[in-house]
Design a protein around this motif. Sequence first.
Motif, PDB file in Angstrom:
ATOM      1  N   VAL A 135      21.138  15.492  30.021  1.00 30.76           N
ATOM      2  CA  VAL A 135      20.746  14.085  30.033  1.00 30.76           C
ATOM      3  C   VAL A 135      21.945  13.278  30.515  1.00 30.76           C
ATOM      4  O   VAL A 135      23.094  13.595  30.167  1.00 30.76           O
ATOM      5  CB  VAL A 135      20.327  13.616  28.622  1.00 30.76           C
ATOM      6  N   CYS A 136      21.714  12.248  31.312  1.00 29.66           N
ATOM      7  CA  CYS A 136      22.835  11.437  31.775  1.00 29.66           C
ATOM      8  C   CYS A 136      22.423   9.995  32.024  1.00 29.66           C
ATOM      9  O   CYS A 136      21.232   9.679  32.132  1.00 29.66           O
ATOM     10  CB  CYS A 136      23.467  12.036  33.031  1.00 29.66           C
ATOM     11  N   THR A 175      24.347  17.980  25.131  1.00 26.73           N
ATOM     12  CA  THR A 175      23.762  17.561  23.854  1.00 26.73           C
ATOM     13  C   THR A 175      23.620  16.052  23.878  1.00 26.73           C
ATOM     14  O   THR A 175      24.394  15.355  24.549  1.00 26.73           O
ATOM     15  CB  THR A 175      24.649  17.976  22.660  1.00 26.73           C
ATOM     16  N   TRP A 176      22.655  15.546  23.135  1.00 22.71           N
ATOM     17  CA  TRP A 176      22.410  14.104  23.169  1.00 22.71           C
ATOM     18  C   TRP A 176      21.776  13.658  21.856  1.00 22.71           C
ATOM     19  O   TRP A 176      21.173  14.449  21.135  1.00 22.71           O
ATOM     20  CB  TRP A 176      21.499  13.745  24.339  1.00 22.71           C
ATOM     21  N   GLY A 184      21.117   1.502  26.043  1.00 28.90           N
ATOM     22  CA  GLY A 184      21.793   1.441  27.326  1.00 28.90           C
ATOM     23  C   GLY A 184      22.158   0.010  27.658  1.00 28.90           C
ATOM     24  O   GLY A 184      21.327  -0.899  27.506  1.00 28.90           O
ATOM     25  N   ARG A 185      23.402  -0.210  28.099  1.00 27.03           N
ATOM     26  CA  ARG A 185      23.877  -1.555  28.431  1.00 27.03           C
ATOM     27  C   ARG A 185      24.349  -1.591  29.877  1.00 27.03           C
ATOM     28  O   ARG A 185      25.135  -0.740  30.290  1.00 27.03           O
ATOM     29  CB  ARG A 185      25.034  -1.960  27.519  1.00 27.03           C
ATOM     30  N   ASP A 251      24.830   4.927  24.970  1.00 36.52           N
ATOM     31  CA  ASP A 251      25.559   5.260  23.747  1.00 36.52           C
ATOM     32  C   ASP A 251      25.559   6.763  23.496  1.00 36.52           C
ATOM     33  O   ASP A 251      24.491   7.414  23.524  1.00 36.52           O
ATOM     34  CB  ASP A 251      24.926   4.549  22.546  1.00 36.52           C
ATOM     35  N   HIS A 252      26.745   7.310  23.272  1.00 38.17           N
ATOM     36  CA  HIS A 252      26.929   8.718  22.880  1.00 38.17           C
ATOM     37  C   HIS A 252      26.504   9.711  23.965  1.00 38.17           C
ATOM     38  O   HIS A 252      26.364  10.901  23.685  1.00 38.17           O
ATOM     39  CB  HIS A 252      26.186   9.024  21.575  1.00 38.17           C
TER      40      HIS A 252
END
Length: 261
Positions: A135-136, A175-176, A184-185, A251-252
Amino acid sequence: MEDTAARRAAEKLLAEHNANRRFKTLGPPDAPATISGAYDIQDKYVALLRGEHGGAVGYKVGLTSAPMQAFCRIDHPIAGVVLARRVHRSGASIRRSNFGRLGLEFEIAVRIKSDVPVTGMPCATEMIAPHIDGVCAAIELVDDRGADYASLDVLSLVADNSWNGGIVLSEFAATWPDLESVLGRATKDRVAIGEGHGRDILGHPFNSVAWLATQLASRGVVLKAGQVVMTGSVMKTVFPEQDASYRFDLDHIGFVEVQVT
């Protein structure tokens, strides 16, 4: 849509892009009558693009959030094809002059680990998770060619590869966190311009992938290992009008940046 008619419409689309003409609804005799006919034209149009832009490496799913559906006045998702030489790494520099009108969409992208089987039934979200290994944070480059959104025709939009002009990706995370609640910003030159959560993408980004797998299966296509899926924007499209640096933080998970010149 009849093969010759779809090819003729695709050739017209390519000529319009090459001449940098404003987006307009496909008219007779090129206009598709159904959504399936629109995807027939898209297939032919993408085939014409492959010589310059490379083979298919993934897909974009668009109109997956309420703000985007309201913006385009279309109440269901759409899909387009991402081509190899239109994939950029974070930090890429993108020229506005290469687009009719460049738009940026701030998204969660996933990487497919293994082929998603075709079952003959709509793909359920719980079937998707085992087929994803990355995931990205991502930014889609869209080219709406100055479309008039008040009279936007979804069939012509789909035929035009759902306006995909490329993608910019961060490194994939193996991992997510819970993607439903991840925030998301987006910023422009370090100033906040918008934000959204994973749940803004059809309730969960994997719902977007499941929709895509079902859509592809209806056309005899399988979502394959190694492909990237742009799951849809968490906020309304941004249209850069001057040189600027854009960043999207998940985030993360990570962040992606693009320089617009």
